[in-house]
Design a protein around this motif. Structure first.
Motif, PDB file in Angstrom:
ATOM      1  N   ARG A 119       0.786  -1.217  -0.036  1.00 43.10           N
ATOM      2  CA  ARG A 119       0.019   0.096   0.067  1.00 43.10           C
ATOM      3  C   ARG A 119       0.722   1.183  -0.163  1.00 43.10           C
ATOM      4  NH1 ARG A 119      -5.203   0.192   0.889  1.00 43.10           N
ATOM      5  NH2 ARG A 119      -5.363  -1.512   2.334  1.00 43.10           N
ATOM      6  N   ASN A 120       0.529   2.529  -0.899  1.00 39.34           N
ATOM      7  CA  ASN A 120       1.277   3.661  -0.767  1.00 39.34           C
ATOM      8  C   ASN A 120       0.311   4.349   0.150  1.00 39.34           C
ATOM      9  OD1 ASN A 120       2.194   6.083  -1.512  1.00 39.34           O
ATOM     10  ND2 ASN A 120       2.515   5.350  -3.643  1.00 39.34           N
ATOM     11  N   TYR A 121       1.260   4.925   0.922  1.00 36.32           N
ATOM     12  CA  TYR A 121       0.180   5.895   2.077  1.00 36.32           C
ATOM     13  C   TYR A 121       0.631   7.250   1.720  1.00 36.32           C
ATOM     14  CZ  TYR A 121      -0.304   1.644   5.019  1.00 36.32           C
ATOM     15  OH  TYR A 121      -0.453   0.451   5.405  1.00 36.32           O
ATOM     16  N   GLN A 122       1.326   7.452   0.751  1.00 38.00           N
ATOM     17  CA  GLN A 122       1.648   9.117   0.372  1.00 38.00           C
ATOM     18  C   GLN A 122       0.502   9.406  -0.729  1.00 38.00           C
ATOM     19  OE1 GLN A 122       5.714   8.576  -1.102  1.00 38.00           O
ATOM     20  NE2 GLN A 122       6.217   8.593   1.154  1.00 38.00           N
ATOM     21  N   PHE A 123       0.214   8.420  -1.475  1.00 34.21           N
ATOM     22  CA  PHE A 123      -0.818   8.496  -2.725  1.00 34.21           C
ATOM     23  C   PHE A 123      -1.520   7.177  -2.783  1.00 34.21           C
ATOM     24  CE2 PHE A 123      -1.267   8.994  -7.531  1.00 34.21           C
ATOM     25  CZ  PHE A 123      -2.174   9.882  -7.184  1.00 34.21           C
ATOM     26  N   VAL A 124      -2.787   7.280  -2.329  1.00 34.30           N
ATOM     27  CA  VAL A 124      -3.605   6.014  -2.411  1.00 34.30           C
ATOM     28  C   VAL A 124      -4.049   5.468  -3.703  1.00 34.30           C
ATOM     29  CG1 VAL A 124      -5.753   7.098  -2.339  1.00 34.30           C
ATOM     30  CG2 VAL A 124      -5.439   4.850  -0.925  1.00 34.30           C
ATOM     31  N   ALA A 125      -4.205   6.289  -4.778  1.00 36.76           N
ATOM     32  CA  ALA A 125      -4.517   5.908  -5.921  1.00 36.76           C
ATOM     33  C   ALA A 125      -3.811   4.373  -6.369  1.00 36.76           C
ATOM     34  CB  ALA A 125      -4.543   6.824  -7.128  1.00 36.76           C
ATOM     35  N   PRO A 126      -2.626   4.295  -6.291  1.00 33.07           N
ATOM     36  CA  PRO A 126      -1.886   3.233  -6.916  1.00 33.07           C
ATOM     37  C   PRO A 126      -2.312   2.095  -6.113  1.00 33.07           C
ATOM     38  CG  PRO A 126      -0.319   4.982  -6.543  1.00 33.07           C
ATOM     39  CD  PRO A 126      -1.715   5.269  -6.048  1.00 33.07           C
ATOM     40  N   SER A 127      -3.163   2.089  -4.886  1.00 30.09           N
ATOM     41  CA  SER A 127      -3.246   0.810  -4.039  1.00 30.09           C
ATOM     42  C   SER A 127      -4.439   0.304  -3.865  1.00 30.09           C
ATOM     43  CB  SER A 127      -3.036   1.477  -2.535  1.00 30.09           C
ATOM     44  OG  SER A 127      -1.803   1.880  -2.515  1.00 30.09           O
ATOM     45  N   HIS A 128      -5.244   0.480  -5.171  1.00 31.89           N
ATOM     46  CA  HIS A 128      -6.605  -0.242  -5.343  1.00 31.89           C
ATOM     47  C   HIS A 128      -6.127  -1.926  -4.859  1.00 31.89           C
ATOM     48  CE1 HIS A 128      -9.528  -2.590  -7.339  1.00 31.89           C
ATOM     49  NE2 HIS A 128     -10.174  -1.296  -7.523  1.00 31.89           N
ATOM     50  N   PRO A 129      -6.963  -2.650  -4.169  1.00 29.81           N
ATOM     51  CA  PRO A 129      -6.694  -4.084  -3.794  1.00 29.81           C
ATOM     52  C   PRO A 129      -6.249  -4.829  -5.052  1.00 29.81           C
ATOM     53  CG  PRO A 129      -8.712  -3.187  -2.888  1.00 29.81           C
ATOM     54  CD  PRO A 129      -8.303  -2.121  -3.691  1.00 29.81           C
ATOM     55  N   MET A 172       5.336  -0.333 -10.039  1.00 32.41           N
ATOM     56  CA  MET A 172       4.722   0.711 -10.363  1.00 32.41           C
ATOM     57  C   MET A 172       4.156   1.384  -9.209  1.00 32.41           C
ATOM     58  SD  MET A 172       3.035   0.575 -14.213  1.00 32.41           S
ATOM     59  CE  MET A 172       1.715  -0.718 -13.586  1.00 32.41           C
ATOM     60  N   GLY A 173       3.953   2.416  -8.831  1.00 34.09           N
ATOM     61  CA  GLY A 173       2.982   2.785  -7.712  1.00 34.09           C
ATOM     62  C   GLY A 173       3.584   2.851  -6.392  1.00 34.09           C
ATOM     63  N   GLY A 174       4.629   2.557  -6.022  1.00 31.81           N
ATOM     64  CA  GLY A 174       5.073   2.367  -4.800  1.00 31.81           C
ATOM     65  C   GLY A 174       5.813   3.567  -4.109  1.00 31.81           C
ATOM     66  N   MET A 175       5.986   3.663  -2.825  1.00 31.06           N
ATOM     67  CA  MET A 175       6.483   4.884  -2.190  1.00 31.06           C
ATOM     68  C   MET A 175       8.020   5.113  -2.418  1.00 31.06           C
ATOM     69  SD  MET A 175       4.467   4.783   1.737  1.00 31.06           S
ATOM     70  CE  MET A 175       5.079   3.337   2.106  1.00 31.06           C
ATOM     71  N   THR A 176       8.706   4.178  -2.809  1.00 30.79           N
ATOM     72  CA  THR A 176      10.019   4.391  -2.823  1.00 30.79           C
ATOM     73  C   THR A 176      10.748   4.061  -4.414  1.00 30.79           C
ATOM     74  OG1 THR A 176      10.709   2.036  -2.016  1.00 30.79           O
ATOM     75  CG2 THR A 176      10.558   3.694  -0.487  1.00 30.79           C
ATOM     76  N   PRO A 177      10.286   4.697  -5.005  1.00 27.58           N
ATOM     77  CA  PRO A 177      11.037   4.724  -6.542  1.00 27.58           C
ATOM     78  C   PRO A 177      12.447   4.972  -6.732  1.00 27.58           C
ATOM     79  CG  PRO A 177       9.807   6.678  -6.563  1.00 27.58           C
ATOM     80  CD  PRO A 177       9.374   5.828  -5.130  1.00 27.58           C
ATOM     81  N   ASP A 178      13.226   4.080  -7.321  1.00 30.16           N
ATOM     82  CA  ASP A 178      14.623   4.400  -7.487  1.00 30.16           C
ATOM     83  C   ASP A 178      15.237   4.386  -8.893  1.00 30.16           C
ATOM     84  OD1 ASP A 178      14.221   1.660  -8.023  1.00 30.16           O
ATOM     85  OD2 ASP A 178      15.457   0.835  -6.192  1.00 30.16           O
ATOM     86  N   HIS A 179      13.948   4.454  -9.763  1.00 28.38           N
ATOM     87  CA  HIS A 179      14.338   4.649 -11.290  1.00 28.38           C
ATOM     88  C   HIS A 179      13.428   5.260 -12.141  1.00 28.38           C
ATOM     89  CE1 HIS A 179      15.833   3.397 -15.099  1.00 28.38           C
ATOM     90  NE2 HIS A 179      14.623   3.132 -15.690  1.00 28.38           N
ATOM     91  N   ARG A 214       1.999  15.748 -11.826  1.00 33.19           N
ATOM     92  CA  ARG A 214       2.678  14.502 -11.300  1.00 33.19           C
ATOM     93  C   ARG A 214       3.794  13.858 -11.915  1.00 33.19           C
ATOM     94  NH1 ARG A 214      -1.454   9.596 -11.100  1.00 33.19           N
ATOM     95  NH2 ARG A 214      -2.640  11.440 -10.460  1.00 33.19           N
ATOM     96  N   TRP A 215       3.800  13.861 -13.247  1.00 29.89           N
ATOM     97  CA  TRP A 215       4.948  13.293 -14.017  1.00 29.89           C
ATOM     98  C   TRP A 215       6.145  14.359 -14.056  1.00 29.89           C
ATOM     99  CZ3 TRP A 215       1.124  12.517 -18.734  1.00 29.89           C
ATOM    100  CH2 TRP A 215       0.251  11.415 -18.096  1.00 29.89           C
TER     101      TRP A 215
END
Length: 239
Positions: A119-129, A172-179, A214-215
């Motif tokens: 779950r992404n707690y910074q931006f909820v949209a990517p966290s659909h079940p 995609m959609g996580g809290m800790t992107p590195d790329h 966002r982008w």
């Protein structure tokens, strides 16, 4: 991280029509432009999407499949596959792992792009079940299922699908992107792909401005500079 020359086949595994376009259509366009074989695998047909009830679930699924096919063409992707799971009810089941592992063995990708399973707690949209379930199942299909010849033996015995090891996954959609991938050059095609999903975005005021902001923020985080746009991923090596 894989070198560009090492990526010849890419498989995206997403939950719904439009997910890949929000998260990775720019990267898909850049891959396709280089001659990389890109395959989209969608777990559902998006039959529970939309914002009115003019269509029943079957009609919505048909519409959204057509929208996704059109969106894929906008970025140069023609291989689009649907597993037909029910929208809103996906779980990381053994059945789903097998179905994804089957496509991995068919496509034999160097890179899989899928949802982050957390779950992404910074931006909820990517966290659909469904997103989290598909991300978890896709990672399990990559490791260990697709590479293990003893996993789902019917895939080899009945379908002749040899085991395949995917070297790398982008989440995609996580809290800790590195790329980050600079998609400025193909931004118009990424937007065209998203705008193909009329059933999902036609009612959203200021849609283009919001997603571009966002982008642009991701491009700033990546250090690409002003006036640039980026997609963000977390790299998972699988060796």
């Amino acid at each position: 991280m894989l070198a560009e020359s090492e990526i010849n086949r890419v498989l995206t595994v997403t939950a719904h029509p439009d997910d890949v376009d929000f998260g990775a259509a720019g990267s898909a366009a850049l891959f396709a432009d280089r001659g990389v074989q890109v395959t989209y695998l969608l777990v559902t047909d998006g039959d529970a999407g939309g914002n009115d009830r003019d269509l029943d679930n079957s009609g919505m699924a048909e519409l959204r499949r057509a929208e996704q096919t059109s969106a894929a063409k906008a970025v140069g992707v023609t291989d689009v596959r649907f597993l037909g799971y029910a929208d809103g009810t996906v779980t990381p089941s053994l059945e789903l792992r097998r179905d994804i592992a089957r496509v991995i063995r068919q496509v034999r990708p160097d890179l899989v792009i899928t949802h982050h399973p957390d779950r992404n707690y910074q931006f909820v949209a990517p966290s659909h079940p469904d997103h989290r379930a598909v991300g978890g199942a896709a990672l399990d299909a990559v490791y260990p299922d697709a590479r293990n010849p003893y996993a789902f033996p019917e895939l080899l015995r009945e379908e002749g699908l040899e085991a395949w090891t995917v070297p790398e996954v982008w989440l995609m959609g996580g809290m800790t992107p590195d790329h980050w991938v600079d998609v400025t050059a193909v931004l118009d095609r990424k937007l065209a792909a998203l705008q193909s999903h009329v059933s999902q975005i036609a009612h959203v005021e200021g849609f283009e401005e919001a997603v571009k902001a966002r982008w642009a923020e991701w491009a700033t985080r990546a250090g690409f500079g002003a006036g640039r746009y980026a997609e963000a991923f977390q790299i998972v090596p699988t060796a």
